[in-house]
Scaffold this motif. Structure first.
Motif, PDB file in Angstrom:
ATOM      1  N   TRP A   4       1.003  -1.108  -0.004  1.00  0.00           N
ATOM      2  CA  TRP A   4       0.006   0.115  -0.074  1.00  0.00           C
ATOM      3  C   TRP A   4       0.745   1.238   0.123  1.00  0.00           C
ATOM      4  O   TRP A   4       0.642   2.327  -0.607  1.00  0.00           O
ATOM      5  N   LEU A   5       2.056   1.284   0.711  1.00  0.00           N
ATOM      6  CA  LEU A   5       2.820   2.404   0.504  1.00  0.00           C
ATOM      7  C   LEU A   5       3.581   2.708  -0.602  1.00  0.00           C
ATOM      8  O   LEU A   5       3.640   3.897  -0.896  1.00  0.00           O
ATOM      9  N   THR A   6       3.956   1.676  -1.234  1.00  0.00           N
ATOM     10  CA  THR A   6       4.503   1.922  -2.570  1.00  0.00           C
ATOM     11  C   THR A   6       3.514   2.612  -3.549  1.00  0.00           C
ATOM     12  O   THR A   6       3.651   3.463  -4.357  1.00  0.00           O
ATOM     13  N   ALA A   7       2.263   1.964  -3.545  1.00  0.00           N
ATOM     14  CA  ALA A   7       1.005   2.592  -4.386  1.00  0.00           C
ATOM     15  C   ALA A   7       0.751   4.138  -3.872  1.00  0.00           C
ATOM     16  O   ALA A   7       0.408   4.852  -4.720  1.00  0.00           O
ATOM     17  N   ALA A   8       0.865   4.343  -2.676  1.00  0.00           N
ATOM     18  CA  ALA A   8       0.772   5.743  -2.146  1.00  0.00           C
ATOM     19  C   ALA A   8       1.457   6.697  -2.889  1.00  0.00           C
ATOM     20  O   ALA A   8       1.239   7.927  -2.929  1.00  0.00           O
ATOM     21  N   MET A  33      -5.603  -0.669   3.278  1.00  0.00           N
ATOM     22  CA  MET A  33      -5.780  -0.793   1.667  1.00  0.00           C
ATOM     23  C   MET A  33      -5.573   0.396   1.267  1.00  0.00           C
ATOM     24  O   MET A  33      -6.205   1.570   1.816  1.00  0.00           O
ATOM     25  N   LEU A  34      -5.252   0.450   0.181  1.00  0.00           N
ATOM     26  CA  LEU A  34      -4.545   1.990  -0.577  1.00  0.00           C
ATOM     27  C   LEU A  34      -5.353   1.686  -1.934  1.00  0.00           C
ATOM     28  O   LEU A  34      -5.206   0.908  -2.782  1.00  0.00           O
ATOM     29  N   VAL A  35      -6.310   2.781  -2.308  1.00  0.00           N
ATOM     30  CA  VAL A  35      -7.465   2.707  -3.139  1.00  0.00           C
ATOM     31  C   VAL A  35      -7.084   3.941  -4.106  1.00  0.00           C
ATOM     32  O   VAL A  35      -7.188   4.874  -3.689  1.00  0.00           O
ATOM     33  N   THR A  36      -6.882   3.620  -5.207  1.00  0.00           N
ATOM     34  CA  THR A  36      -6.616   4.733  -6.560  1.00  0.00           C
ATOM     35  C   THR A  36      -7.873   4.472  -7.186  1.00  0.00           C
ATOM     36  O   THR A  36      -8.914   3.941  -7.109  1.00  0.00           O
ATOM     37  N   ALA A  37      -8.053   5.455  -8.560  1.00  0.00           N
ATOM     38  CA  ALA A  37      -9.107   5.600  -9.291  1.00  0.00           C
ATOM     39  C   ALA A  37      -9.158   4.346  -9.916  1.00  0.00           C
ATOM     40  O   ALA A  37     -10.515   3.982 -10.324  1.00  0.00           O
ATOM     41  N   ASP A  38      -8.288   3.354 -10.163  1.00  0.00           N
ATOM     42  CA  ASP A  38      -8.348   2.372 -11.150  1.00  0.00           C
ATOM     43  C   ASP A  38      -7.699   1.127 -10.541  1.00  0.00           C
ATOM     44  O   ASP A  38      -7.635   0.089 -11.302  1.00  0.00           O
ATOM     45  N   GLY A  39      -7.519   1.079  -9.186  1.00  0.00           N
ATOM     46  CA  GLY A  39      -6.923  -0.306  -8.714  1.00  0.00           C
ATOM     47  C   GLY A  39      -6.780   0.046  -6.994  1.00  0.00           C
ATOM     48  O   GLY A  39      -7.228   1.001  -6.510  1.00  0.00           O
ATOM     49  N   PHE A  40      -6.195  -1.031  -6.467  1.00  0.00           N
ATOM     50  CA  PHE A  40      -5.807  -0.880  -4.997  1.00  0.00           C
ATOM     51  C   PHE A  40      -4.863  -1.737  -4.514  1.00  0.00           C
ATOM     52  O   PHE A  40      -4.319  -2.749  -5.330  1.00  0.00           O
ATOM     53  N   ALA A  41      -4.152  -1.505  -3.476  1.00  0.00           N
ATOM     54  CA  ALA A  41      -2.975  -2.297  -3.216  1.00  0.00           C
ATOM     55  C   ALA A  41      -3.346  -2.598  -1.470  1.00  0.00           C
ATOM     56  O   ALA A  41      -3.995  -1.717  -0.938  1.00  0.00           O
ATOM     57  N   GLY A  42      -2.766  -3.693  -0.859  1.00  0.00           N
ATOM     58  CA  GLY A  42      -3.122  -4.095   0.179  1.00  0.00           C
ATOM     59  C   GLY A  42      -4.202  -4.754   0.506  1.00  0.00           C
ATOM     60  O   GLY A  42      -5.410  -4.866  -0.354  1.00  0.00           O
ATOM     61  N   THR A  43      -4.630  -5.201   1.725  1.00  0.00           N
ATOM     62  CA  THR A  43      -6.104  -5.725   1.872  1.00  0.00           C
ATOM     63  C   THR A  43      -6.672  -5.447   3.300  1.00  0.00           C
ATOM     64  O   THR A  43      -5.763  -5.430   4.383  1.00  0.00           O
ATOM     65  N   ILE A  44      -7.896  -5.231   3.337  1.00  0.00           N
ATOM     66  CA  ILE A  44      -8.469  -5.072   4.898  1.00  0.00           C
ATOM     67  C   ILE A  44      -9.493  -6.439   4.922  1.00  0.00           C
ATOM     68  O   ILE A  44      -9.970  -6.756   6.060  1.00  0.00           O
ATOM     69  N   GLY A  45      -9.168  -7.367   4.295  1.00  0.00           N
ATOM     70  CA  GLY A  45      -9.875  -8.792   4.493  1.00  0.00           C
ATOM     71  C   GLY A  45     -10.917  -9.458   3.366  1.00  0.00           C
ATOM     72  O   GLY A  45     -11.117 -10.429   3.395  1.00  0.00           O
ATOM     73  N   GLY A  46     -10.993  -8.800   2.052  1.00  0.00           N
ATOM     74  CA  GLY A  46     -11.619  -9.163   1.216  1.00  0.00           C
ATOM     75  C   GLY A  46     -13.186  -9.193   1.351  1.00  0.00           C
ATOM     76  O   GLY A  46     -13.564  -8.439   2.553  1.00  0.00           O
ATOM     77  N   HIS A  48     -17.226  -8.806   0.819  1.00  0.00           N
ATOM     78  CA  HIS A  48     -18.397  -7.347   0.680  1.00  0.00           C
ATOM     79  C   HIS A  48     -17.517  -6.222   1.323  1.00  0.00           C
ATOM     80  O   HIS A  48     -17.896  -5.322   0.978  1.00  0.00           O
ATOM     81  N   LEU A  49     -16.947  -6.548   2.647  1.00  0.00           N
ATOM     82  CA  LEU A  49     -16.655  -5.298   3.198  1.00  0.00           C
ATOM     83  C   LEU A  49     -15.355  -4.548   2.389  1.00  0.00           C
ATOM     84  O   LEU A  49     -15.656  -3.430   2.586  1.00  0.00           O
ATOM     85  N   GLU A  50     -14.638  -5.353   1.832  1.00  0.00           N
ATOM     86  CA  GLU A  50     -13.664  -4.657   0.967  1.00  0.00           C
ATOM     87  C   GLU A  50     -14.164  -4.164  -0.241  1.00  0.00           C
ATOM     88  O   GLU A  50     -13.844  -2.867  -0.556  1.00  0.00           O
ATOM     89  N   HIS A  51     -15.193  -4.736  -0.934  1.00  0.00           N
ATOM     90  CA  HIS A  51     -15.817  -4.051  -1.938  1.00  0.00           C
ATOM     91  C   HIS A  51     -16.428  -2.649  -1.731  1.00  0.00           C
ATOM     92  O   HIS A  51     -16.569  -1.867  -2.273  1.00  0.00           O
ATOM     93  N   ARG A  52     -17.373  -2.824  -0.635  1.00  0.00           N
ATOM     94  CA  ARG A  52     -17.824  -1.708   0.112  1.00  0.00           C
ATOM     95  C   ARG A  52     -16.760  -0.480   0.224  1.00  0.00           C
ATOM     96  O   ARG A  52     -17.205   0.724  -0.043  1.00  0.00           O
ATOM     97  N   ALA A  53     -15.809  -0.813   0.806  1.00  0.00           N
ATOM     98  CA  ALA A  53     -14.718   0.126   1.197  1.00  0.00           C
ATOM     99  C   ALA A  53     -14.325   0.823   0.094  1.00  0.00           C
ATOM    100  O   ALA A  53     -13.996   1.815  -0.074  1.00  0.00           O
ATOM    101  N   ILE A  54     -14.070  -0.003  -0.852  1.00  0.00           N
ATOM    102  CA  ILE A  54     -13.609   0.606  -2.150  1.00  0.00           C
ATOM    103  C   ILE A  54     -14.509   1.611  -2.912  1.00  0.00           C
ATOM    104  O   ILE A  54     -14.215   2.580  -3.283  1.00  0.00           O
ATOM    105  N   GLU A  55     -15.734   1.294  -2.910  1.00  0.00           N
ATOM    106  CA  GLU A  55     -16.566   2.135  -3.344  1.00  0.00           C
ATOM    107  C   GLU A  55     -16.609   3.518  -2.614  1.00  0.00           C
ATOM    108  O   GLU A  55     -16.739   4.562  -3.183  1.00  0.00           O
TER     109      GLU A  55
END
Length: 331
Positions: A4-8, A33-46, A48-55
């Motif tokens: 996540w830090l490299t992506a940040a 988890m680091l979320v960009t406009a078109d991707g993400f890095a790291g994980t908070i557990g995968g 639906h929680l992660e899907h909702r967090a990305i939204e």
């Protein structure tokens, strides 16, 4: 630290941090988890929680705004059977912070920020202020947690800890290089040692430090207590010198030596001649790798060694947790 830090450092992003957990949840406080406009890095557990967090993060990336803390019940509404509750912190990744954190990958840092405004500060592992704003008093040893100041404002203290596991790997041949690749995303630091500087690749993983030296025994002598050692050089004579240096250290550091049962017997004899105690020699791990994996390809040996090292490091963490007065880096 995770990727996540490299992506940040590469694009505008929102950082999502597990701030509070109640009951059974996929990840622990501090997971990111680091979320960009078109991707993400790291994980908070995968899931639906992660899907909702990305939204939520992508909406925040478009709209901006102050950091926020959101509560998620991991039950029927998210379709996850954990049954616990996760509180996630969302914030636009602040580039000054990310650059400072990147420079501190191998030292403990506590990041503190207010949910109500842009106030933030960085502190070292002892709680000393090193960058950013001054913030209210907090417990720097409590890990990642949410706290309130005297005015009732919410803050996140986010412990970003350097990996406790440190491997000193001697040998830049095919197996050494494969082990470095296998450990690239695991929670450890690697010091990679060889006298042949031209063997090292031009780019190494972020958790790797290269030491090109013709006196590797000096690195053994200076290594901190609790360092893990793997020896696999191009020379049996050098392997023996390093084995002698490692087993001559005080304490009981984990030490693995590449080789066969025959090589072990030869080294046992020569180490005894040099005055190494039988107890120390008996603790030497040779052959290396998990029992039952017999493949000799470098990638197979590396996978087996990586799994073996994880068992060693997790056992060290368990001992440190049960004896908190002992440093996490000591055996």
């Amino acid at each position: 630290m995770d990727d996540w830090l490299t992506a940040a450092l590469q694009a505008p992003a929102v950082l999502v941090t597990v701030a509070i957990v109640e009951g059974s949840v996929p990840r622990e406080p501090g997971a990111k988890m680091l979320v960009t406009a078109d991707g993400f890095a790291g994980t908070i557990g995968g899931g639906h929680l992660e899907h909702r967090a990305i939204e939520i993060a992508r909406a925040m990336l478009k709209e901006g705004g102050q950091p926020r803390l959101e509560r998620f019940a991991l039950g029927p509404s998210l379709g996850q059977c954990c049954g616990g509750i996760a509180h996630l912190a969302f914030e636009v990744a602040e580039q000054e912070q990310m650059v400072l954190l990147d420079a501190r990958r191998n030292v403990d840092t506590v990041r503190v920020f207010a949910f109500d405004d842009a106030t933030w500060g960085l502190f070292d592992g002892s709680g000393a202020h090193i960058a950013g704003d001054q913030v209210p008093a907090f417990d720097h040893a409590a890990g990642t947690h949410v706290f309130l100041d005297a005015d009732g404002r919410r803050w996140l203290a986010d412990a970003i800890l350097a990996p406790r596991a440190h491997l000193m790997l001697f040998g830049a041949g095919h197996v050494g290089a494969a082990i470095v690749r296998a450990l690239a995303e695991l929670p450890c630091r690697v010091t990679w040692v060889d006298e042949r500087e031209d063997l090292f690749p031009s780019i190494v993983p972020a958790n790797v430090t290269i030491e090109a030296t013709d006196i590797p025994e000096a690195l053994v002598e200076a290594a901190a207590p609790g360092t893990t050692f793997l020896v696999m050089t191009h020379s049996h004579a050098l392997d023996l010198r390093l084995s002698n240096a490692i087993l001559s250290r005080p304490g009981r550091d984990w030490f693995g030596l590449i080789g066969s049962d025959t090589k072990r017997r030869q080294f046992e004899h020569r180490l005894r001649e040099r005055g190494i105690a039988d107890e120390k020699i008996g603790a030497m791990v040779c052959p290396i790798g998990l029992p039952g994996i017999a493949g000799k390809a470098p990638a197979v040996i590396a996978a087996s060694c990586a799994a073996q090292l994880l068992t060693v490091w997790e056992a060290q963490e368990t001992r440190a947790a049960s004896h908190p007065e002992v440093s996490p880096e000591s055996n």
